[in-house]
Design a protein around this motif. Structure first.
Motif, PDB file in Angstrom:
ATOM      1  N   SER A 106       0.829  -1.196   0.000  1.00  0.00           N
ATOM      2  CA  SER A 106       0.000   0.000   0.000  1.00  0.00           C
ATOM      3  C   SER A 106       0.873   1.259   0.000  1.00  0.00           C
ATOM      4  CB  SER A 106      -0.964  -0.042   1.182  1.00  0.00           C
ATOM      5  OG  SER A 106      -2.002   0.898   1.051  1.00  0.00           O
ATOM      6  N   ALA A 107       0.768   2.120   0.999  1.00  0.00           N
ATOM      7  CA  ALA A 107       1.623   3.301   1.046  1.00  0.00           C
ATOM      8  C   ALA A 107       3.091   2.916   1.112  1.00  0.00           C
ATOM      9  CB  ALA A 107       1.252   4.173   2.244  1.00  0.00           C
ATOM     10  N   GLY A 108       3.378   1.752   1.687  1.00  0.00           N
ATOM     11  CA  GLY A 108       4.754   1.268   1.711  1.00  0.00           C
ATOM     12  C   GLY A 108       5.302   1.027   0.323  1.00  0.00           C
ATOM     13  N   ALA A 109       4.423   0.664  -0.614  1.00  0.00           N
ATOM     14  CA  ALA A 109       4.825   0.501  -2.015  1.00  0.00           C
ATOM     15  C   ALA A 109       4.895   1.849  -2.715  1.00  0.00           C
ATOM     16  CB  ALA A 109       3.843  -0.420  -2.733  1.00  0.00           C
ATOM     17  N   ALA A 110       3.836   2.661  -2.543  1.00  0.00           N
ATOM     18  CA  ALA A 110       3.752   3.945  -3.233  1.00  0.00           C
ATOM     19  C   ALA A 110       4.879   4.889  -2.823  1.00  0.00           C
ATOM     20  CB  ALA A 110       2.399   4.590  -2.960  1.00  0.00           C
ATOM     21  N   PHE A 111       5.243   4.860  -1.547  1.00  0.00           N
ATOM     22  CA  PHE A 111       6.313   5.724  -1.063  1.00  0.00           C
ATOM     23  C   PHE A 111       7.670   5.027  -1.111  1.00  0.00           C
ATOM     24  CE2 PHE A 111       3.092   8.013   1.942  1.00  0.00           C
ATOM     25  CZ  PHE A 111       2.469   8.568   0.841  1.00  0.00           C
ATOM     26  N   GLY A 112       7.682   3.716  -0.879  1.00  0.00           N
ATOM     27  CA  GLY A 112       8.935   2.975  -0.784  1.00  0.00           C
ATOM     28  C   GLY A 112       9.701   2.865  -2.077  1.00  0.00           C
ATOM     29  N   CYS A 113       9.034   3.001  -3.213  1.00  0.00           N
ATOM     30  CA  CYS A 113       9.746   2.919  -4.494  1.00  0.00           C
ATOM     31  C   CYS A 113      10.808   4.005  -4.607  1.00  0.00           C
ATOM     32  CB  CYS A 113       8.769   2.978  -5.655  1.00  0.00           C
ATOM     33  SG  CYS A 113       7.729   4.452  -5.717  1.00  0.00           S
ATOM     34  N   ASN A 114      10.636   5.109  -3.871  1.00  0.00           N
ATOM     35  CA  ASN A 114      11.624   6.191  -3.892  1.00  0.00           C
ATOM     36  C   ASN A 114      12.915   5.803  -3.177  1.00  0.00           C
ATOM     37  OD1 ASN A 114      10.045   8.726  -4.999  1.00  0.00           O
ATOM     38  ND2 ASN A 114       8.654   7.609  -3.654  1.00  0.00           N
ATOM     39  N   TYR A 115      12.867   4.767  -2.361  1.00  0.00           N
ATOM     40  CA  TYR A 115      14.083   4.254  -1.722  1.00  0.00           C
ATOM     41  C   TYR A 115      14.967   3.584  -2.767  1.00  0.00           C
ATOM     42  CZ  TYR A 115      16.937   1.362   1.451  1.00  0.00           C
ATOM     43  OH  TYR A 115      17.976   0.746   2.108  1.00  0.00           O
ATOM     44  N   LYS A 116      14.374   2.821  -3.652  1.00  0.00           N
ATOM     45  CA  LYS A 116      15.131   2.178  -4.729  1.00  0.00           C
ATOM     46  C   LYS A 116      15.642   3.203  -5.738  1.00  0.00           C
ATOM     47  CE  LYS A 116      14.585  -1.259  -8.473  1.00  0.00           C
ATOM     48  NZ  LYS A 116      15.926  -1.857  -8.477  1.00  0.00           N
ATOM     49  N   SER A 117      14.867   4.245  -6.011  1.00  0.00           N
ATOM     50  CA  SER A 117      15.310   5.273  -6.962  1.00  0.00           C
ATOM     51  C   SER A 117      16.232   6.309  -6.313  1.00  0.00           C
ATOM     52  CB  SER A 117      14.108   5.979  -7.599  1.00  0.00           C
ATOM     53  OG  SER A 117      13.369   6.711  -6.645  1.00  0.00           O
ATOM     54  N   GLY A 118      16.380   6.241  -4.973  1.00  0.00           N
ATOM     55  CA  GLY A 118      17.318   7.113  -4.276  1.00  0.00           C
ATOM     56  C   GLY A 118      16.901   8.566  -4.199  1.00  0.00           C
ATOM     57  N   GLN A 119      15.587   8.823  -4.181  1.00  0.00           N
ATOM     58  CA  GLN A 119      15.097  10.194  -4.223  1.00  0.00           C
ATOM     59  C   GLN A 119      14.701  10.700  -2.840  1.00  0.00           C
ATOM     60  OE1 GLN A 119      12.657   9.164  -7.970  1.00  0.00           O
ATOM     61  NE2 GLN A 119      13.022  11.375  -8.166  1.00  0.00           N
ATOM     62  N   ILE A 120      15.693  11.214  -2.144  1.00  0.00           N
ATOM     63  CA  ILE A 120      15.503  11.720  -0.790  1.00  0.00           C
ATOM     64  C   ILE A 120      14.537  12.909  -0.807  1.00  0.00           C
ATOM     65  CG2 ILE A 120      16.661  12.754   1.200  1.00  0.00           C
ATOM     66  CD1 ILE A 120      19.241  11.320   0.234  1.00  0.00           C
ATOM     67  N   ARG A 121      13.568  12.878   0.109  1.00  0.00           N
ATOM     68  CA  ARG A 121      12.586  13.949   0.352  1.00  0.00           C
ATOM     69  C   ARG A 121      11.530  14.065  -0.749  1.00  0.00           C
ATOM     70  NH1 ARG A 121      13.518  16.917   4.800  1.00  0.00           N
ATOM     71  NH2 ARG A 121      11.866  18.321   4.146  1.00  0.00           N
ATOM     72  N   ARG A 122      11.563  13.226  -1.755  1.00  0.00           N
ATOM     73  CA  ARG A 122      10.548  13.354  -2.804  1.00  0.00           C
ATOM     74  C   ARG A 122       9.149  13.099  -2.252  1.00  0.00           C
ATOM     75  NH1 ARG A 122       7.902   9.913  -6.480  1.00  0.00           N
ATOM     76  NH2 ARG A 122       7.051  11.115  -8.226  1.00  0.00           N
ATOM     77  N   VAL A 123       8.988  12.115  -1.361  1.00  0.00           N
ATOM     78  CA  VAL A 123       7.660  11.763  -0.846  1.00  0.00           C
ATOM     79  C   VAL A 123       7.033  12.919  -0.089  1.00  0.00           C
ATOM     80  CG1 VAL A 123       6.383  10.244   0.716  1.00  0.00           C
ATOM     81  CG2 VAL A 123       8.163   9.293  -0.765  1.00  0.00           C
TER      82      VAL A 123
END
Length: 282
Positions: free
Chosen positions: A38-55
């Motif tokens: 859920s939100a862990g997927a929607a927000f967590g994908c930014n961990y793999k893309s390395g996008q700090i503070r994007r969420v």
């Protein structure tokens, strides 16, 4: 030794998780694989893309936009959180998701959704982010009643939290021997039987297995908490949880409240950083 990251959902409680993962990225802590629900997927994908503070950036920017989350969106489109705006317009046009970084990262990234015909969890490993991959992420976060059924990959799907809220067992089955588990409820939380089942039964009467899964969700969830505690005692899991119930609901339109939940996640992650490094052997 393979190290994994397990990210629970919880709608806007996921901003706590975003605070945690931003601290991990800032400290160059990159694990071998991640599974998000859920939100862990929607927000967590930014961990793999390395996008700090994007969420936290795009949530606070668009939280008052009716295309993002509103009753109008629910009435007009069938989705409380606007499907096209949230999962396609924002990442492709307004706050770009780094597809290249996501693709080149060696980290595995899995999302969990619920097959409404069987009531069982479907685990999807994301490849390069295209339209269908974004639909898988949307499916994982599509809360029942307030979101349309998502059809992708030959499945009819809704929120992964219905069938597997905290998929530590899944990561273990994939060979991840040590896992960091980020939950969005305090450690003493016990899930109670769902309210609103009458509406679920009416709306999804053609999908009895989905209804059964929703009715039993509290049992599944509490069983998963028990397994997490056992894994933690054995030194196989490292749990990061908020100290108390987070001051946010499933929907939030106040950017200051969003920032506060995010700050709590950052604070707890920083407080536990040394212990986490020890757990990971770094």
């Amino acid at each position: 030794m393979k190290y994994g990251l397990v990210l629970e959902g919880g709608a806007m409680r996921g901003l706590f998780t975003a605070g945690v993962t931003d601290v991990l990225m800032e400290n160059d802590i990159v694990l071998d694989g991640t599974v998000g629900v859920s939100a862990g997927a929607a927000f967590g994908c930014n961990y793999k893309s390395g996008q700090i503070r994007r969420v936290i950036r795009y949530n606070t920017r668009f939280c008052k936009d009716k295309r993002y989350c509103s009753k109008r969106s629910l009435i007009k489109t069938g989705d409380l959180f606007g499907a096209e705006f949230c999962y396609h317009t924002i990442p492709n046009e307004l706050d770009l998701f780094d597809n290249d970084a996501f693709e080149t990262s060696p980290m595995e990234f899995w999302v969990v959704a619920t097959d409404i015909t069987t009531g069982k969890a479907v685990y999807h490993k994301c490849g390069p982010i295209d339209y269908d991959e974004l639909e898988w992420i949307r499916a994982s976060a599509s809360m029942p009643v307030v979101a349309r059924i998502v059809e992708v990959g030959g499945y009819k799907l809704l929120d992964g939290g219905i069938s597997d809220s905290i998929p530590l067992r899944f990561m273990e089955s994939r060979g991840y021997e040590k896992n960091v588990v980020v939950v969005t409820q305090p450690r003493d939380y016990v899930k109670k039987p769902a309210s609103g089942m009458a509406l679920m039964k009416m709306k999804y009467r053609k999908y009895p297995e989905l209804i059964k899964a929703a009715e039993n969700r509290h049992k599944m969830y509490n069983s998963e908490l028990k397994h997490i505690r056992s894994a933690e005692e054995q030194g196989k899991a490292f749990v990061i949880a908020p100290p108390e119930a987070l001051p946010v609901g499933h929907v939030e339109h106040d950017p200051d409240v969003m920032r506060e939940v995010y700050r709590i996640g950052r604070r707890i992650a920083n407080e536990r950083l040394d212990a986490l490094r020890e757990f990971l052997g770094i």
